[in-house]
Design a protein around this motif. Sequence first.
Motif, PDB file in Angstrom:
ATOM      1  N   THR A 113      40.834  39.862  41.824  1.00 10.00           N
ATOM      2  CA  THR A 113      41.480  38.568  41.650  1.00 10.00           C
ATOM      3  C   THR A 113      40.816  37.822  40.501  1.00 10.00           C
ATOM      4  OG1 THR A 113      41.867  38.466  44.034  1.00 10.00           O
ATOM      5  CG2 THR A 113      42.106  36.412  42.810  1.00 10.00           C
ATOM      6  N   VAL A 114      41.638  37.303  39.598  1.00 10.60           N
ATOM      7  CA  VAL A 114      41.143  36.468  38.505  1.00 10.60           C
ATOM      8  C   VAL A 114      41.687  35.068  38.713  1.00 10.60           C
ATOM      9  CG1 VAL A 114      41.090  36.075  36.020  1.00 10.60           C
ATOM     10  CG2 VAL A 114      41.109  38.421  36.899  1.00 10.60           C
ATOM     11  N   ASP A 115      40.793  34.092  38.850  1.00 12.64           N
ATOM     12  CA  ASP A 115      41.189  32.688  38.965  1.00 12.64           C
ATOM     13  C   ASP A 115      41.471  32.179  37.550  1.00 12.64           C
ATOM     14  OD1 ASP A 115      41.318  29.904  39.156  1.00 12.64           O
ATOM     15  OD2 ASP A 115      39.836  29.826  40.765  1.00 12.64           O
ATOM     16  N   LEU A 116      42.749  32.097  37.211  1.00 14.22           N
ATOM     17  CA  LEU A 116      43.138  31.723  35.854  1.00 14.22           C
ATOM     18  C   LEU A 116      42.736  30.303  35.497  1.00 14.22           C
ATOM     19  CD1 LEU A 116      46.620  33.473  35.603  1.00 14.22           C
ATOM     20  CD2 LEU A 116      44.398  34.301  34.822  1.00 14.22           C
ATOM     21  N   ASP A 117      42.527  29.441  36.488  1.00 12.70           N
ATOM     22  CA  ASP A 117      42.060  28.077  36.217  1.00 12.70           C
ATOM     23  C   ASP A 117      40.611  28.077  35.733  1.00 12.70           C
ATOM     24  OD1 ASP A 117      44.494  26.899  36.901  1.00 12.70           O
ATOM     25  OD2 ASP A 117      43.932  26.701  39.007  1.00 12.70           O
ATOM     26  N   LYS A 118      39.827  29.052  36.195  1.00  6.97           N
ATOM     27  CA  LYS A 118      38.424  29.150  35.801  1.00  6.97           C
ATOM     28  C   LYS A 118      38.220  30.015  34.558  1.00  6.97           C
ATOM     29  CE  LYS A 118      36.348  28.740  40.418  1.00  6.97           C
ATOM     30  NZ  LYS A 118      35.505  29.455  41.397  1.00  6.97           N
ATOM     31  N   CYS A 119      39.101  30.986  34.339  1.00  4.08           N
ATOM     32  CA  CYS A 119      38.927  31.956  33.255  1.00  4.08           C
ATOM     33  C   CYS A 119      38.920  31.271  31.893  1.00  4.08           C
ATOM     34  CB  CYS A 119      40.057  32.989  33.300  1.00  4.08           C
ATOM     35  SG  CYS A 119      39.966  34.226  31.989  1.00  4.08           S
ATOM     36  N   THR A 120      37.909  31.611  31.086  1.00  2.01           N
ATOM     37  CA  THR A 120      37.801  31.039  29.741  1.00  2.01           C
ATOM     38  C   THR A 120      38.356  31.976  28.674  1.00  2.01           C
ATOM     39  OG1 THR A 120      35.590  31.948  29.406  1.00  2.01           O
ATOM     40  CG2 THR A 120      35.738  29.732  30.382  1.00  2.01           C
ATOM     41  N   GLY A 121      38.696  33.199  29.061  1.00  2.06           N
ATOM     42  CA  GLY A 121      39.266  34.149  28.112  1.00  2.06           C
ATOM     43  C   GLY A 121      38.259  34.722  27.128  1.00  2.06           C
ATOM     44  N   ASP A 122      36.971  34.748  27.492  1.00  7.48           N
ATOM     45  CA  ASP A 122      35.948  35.247  26.566  1.00  7.48           C
ATOM     46  C   ASP A 122      35.929  36.777  26.453  1.00  7.48           C
ATOM     47  OD1 ASP A 122      34.695  36.076  28.900  1.00  7.48           O
ATOM     48  OD2 ASP A 122      32.914  34.824  28.622  1.00  7.48           O
ATOM     49  N   ALA A 123      36.674  37.452  27.294  1.00  5.32           N
ATOM     50  CA  ALA A 123      36.864  38.908  27.263  1.00  5.32           C
ATOM     51  C   ALA A 123      35.624  39.724  27.620  1.00  5.32           C
ATOM     52  CB  ALA A 123      37.413  39.360  25.917  1.00  5.32           C
ATOM     53  N   GLU A 124      34.626  39.094  28.212  1.00  5.80           N
ATOM     54  CA  GLU A 124      33.448  39.853  28.642  1.00  5.80           C
ATOM     55  C   GLU A 124      33.836  40.911  29.678  1.00  5.80           C
ATOM     56  OE1 GLU A 124      30.218  39.798  27.591  1.00  5.80           O
ATOM     57  OE2 GLU A 124      30.851  38.422  26.014  1.00  5.80           O
ATOM     58  N   CYS A 125      34.751  40.579  30.565  1.00  6.54           N
ATOM     59  CA  CYS A 125      35.196  41.535  31.589  1.00  6.54           C
ATOM     60  C   CYS A 125      35.906  42.726  30.942  1.00  6.54           C
ATOM     61  CB  CYS A 125      36.096  40.866  32.613  1.00  6.54           C
ATOM     62  SG  CYS A 125      37.538  40.025  31.912  1.00  6.54           S
ATOM     63  N   VAL A 126      36.689  42.463  29.910  1.00  9.60           N
ATOM     64  CA  VAL A 126      37.387  43.529  29.189  1.00  9.60           C
ATOM     65  C   VAL A 126      36.366  44.484  28.585  1.00  9.60           C
ATOM     66  CG1 VAL A 126      38.912  44.052  27.247  1.00  9.60           C
ATOM     67  CG2 VAL A 126      39.367  42.052  28.665  1.00  9.60           C
ATOM     68  N   ASP A 127      35.320  43.931  27.979  1.00 10.13           N
ATOM     69  CA  ASP A 127      34.312  44.730  27.298  1.00 10.13           C
ATOM     70  C   ASP A 127      33.453  45.561  28.254  1.00 10.13           C
ATOM     71  OD1 ASP A 127      35.202  43.665  24.908  1.00 10.13           O
ATOM     72  OD2 ASP A 127      33.650  42.117  24.843  1.00 10.13           O
ATOM     73  N   VAL A 128      33.155  45.014  29.430  1.00  8.95           N
ATOM     74  CA  VAL A 128      32.209  45.671  30.332  1.00  8.95           C
ATOM     75  C   VAL A 128      32.877  46.649  31.309  1.00  8.95           C
ATOM     76  CG1 VAL A 128      32.174  43.973  32.223  1.00  8.95           C
ATOM     77  CG2 VAL A 128      30.111  45.247  31.657  1.00  8.95           C
ATOM     78  N   HIS A 166      43.627  39.244  32.699  1.00 13.98           N
ATOM     79  CA  HIS A 166      44.532  39.672  33.767  1.00 13.98           C
ATOM     80  C   HIS A 166      44.137  41.079  34.196  1.00 13.98           C
ATOM     81  CE1 HIS A 166      47.525  36.402  33.445  1.00 13.98           C
ATOM     82  NE2 HIS A 166      47.040  36.336  32.209  1.00 13.98           N
ATOM     83  N   ALA A 167      44.140  41.310  35.504  1.00 16.30           N
ATOM     84  CA  ALA A 167      43.792  42.627  36.047  1.00 16.30           C
ATOM     85  C   ALA A 167      45.038  43.511  36.015  1.00 16.30           C
ATOM     86  CB  ALA A 167      43.248  42.486  37.462  1.00 16.30           C
ATOM     87  N   VAL A 168      45.339  44.050  34.850  1.00 19.80           N
ATOM     88  CA  VAL A 168      46.572  44.814  34.660  1.00 19.80           C
ATOM     89  C   VAL A 168      46.493  46.228  35.224  1.00 19.80           C
ATOM     90  CG1 VAL A 168      47.342  43.478  32.663  1.00 19.80           C
ATOM     91  CG2 VAL A 168      45.906  45.486  32.316  1.00 19.80           C
ATOM     92  N   ASN A 169      45.276  46.733  35.433  1.00 16.60           N
ATOM     93  CA  ASN A 169      45.088  48.061  36.015  1.00 16.60           C
ATOM     94  C   ASN A 169      44.173  47.981  37.230  1.00 16.60           C
ATOM     95  OD1 ASN A 169      46.571  49.567  33.979  1.00 16.60           O
ATOM     96  ND2 ASN A 169      44.887  49.081  32.605  1.00 16.60           N
ATOM     97  N   ALA A 170      44.445  47.029  38.109  1.00 15.33           N
ATOM     98  CA  ALA A 170      43.570  46.778  39.259  1.00 15.33           C
ATOM     99  C   ALA A 170      43.392  48.012  40.142  1.00 15.33           C
ATOM    100  CB  ALA A 170      44.105  45.612  40.084  1.00 15.33           C
ATOM    101  N   GLU A 171      44.394  48.878  40.181  1.00 18.68           N
ATOM    102  CA  GLU A 171      44.309  50.078  41.020  1.00 18.68           C
ATOM    103  C   GLU A 171      43.228  51.049  40.528  1.00 18.68           C
ATOM    104  OE1 GLU A 171      47.081  50.926  37.686  1.00 18.68           O
ATOM    105  OE2 GLU A 171      46.932  49.261  39.098  1.00 18.68           O
ATOM    106  N   GLU A 172      42.766  50.861  39.300  1.00 13.11           N
ATOM    107  CA  GLU A 172      41.715  51.710  38.737  1.00 13.11           C
ATOM    108  C   GLU A 172      40.305  51.210  39.061  1.00 13.11           C
ATOM    109  OE1 GLU A 172      42.351  54.583  37.187  1.00 13.11           O
ATOM    110  OE2 GLU A 172      44.485  54.232  37.484  1.00 13.11           O
ATOM    111  N   CYS A 173      40.193  50.031  39.646  1.00 15.44           N
ATOM    112  CA  CYS A 173      38.891  49.404  39.903  1.00 15.44           C
ATOM    113  C   CYS A 173      37.987  50.313  40.741  1.00 15.44           C
ATOM    114  CB  CYS A 173      39.082  48.070  40.618  1.00 15.44           C
ATOM    115  SG  CYS A 173      37.535  47.205  40.960  1.00 15.44           S
TER     116      CYS A 173
END
Length: 62
Positions: free
Chosen positions: A6-21, A35-42
Amino acid sequence: MGWDVTVDLDKCTGDAECVDVCPVEVYEIQNGKAHAVNAEECLGCESCVEVCEAGAITITEN
């Protein structure tokens, strides 16, 4: 068994650290927010939770 991402879009700053890591490319930046577009891969490693300074990501076992 898997993971709910779950990504809380109100809190997300869009810095893309999650994308990178994320080792399995769960996240994409869309409209300046993560956005968790491939959440099933987690893997449940929670690397994204650790790097998200905004505290916008929650991962729970389902």
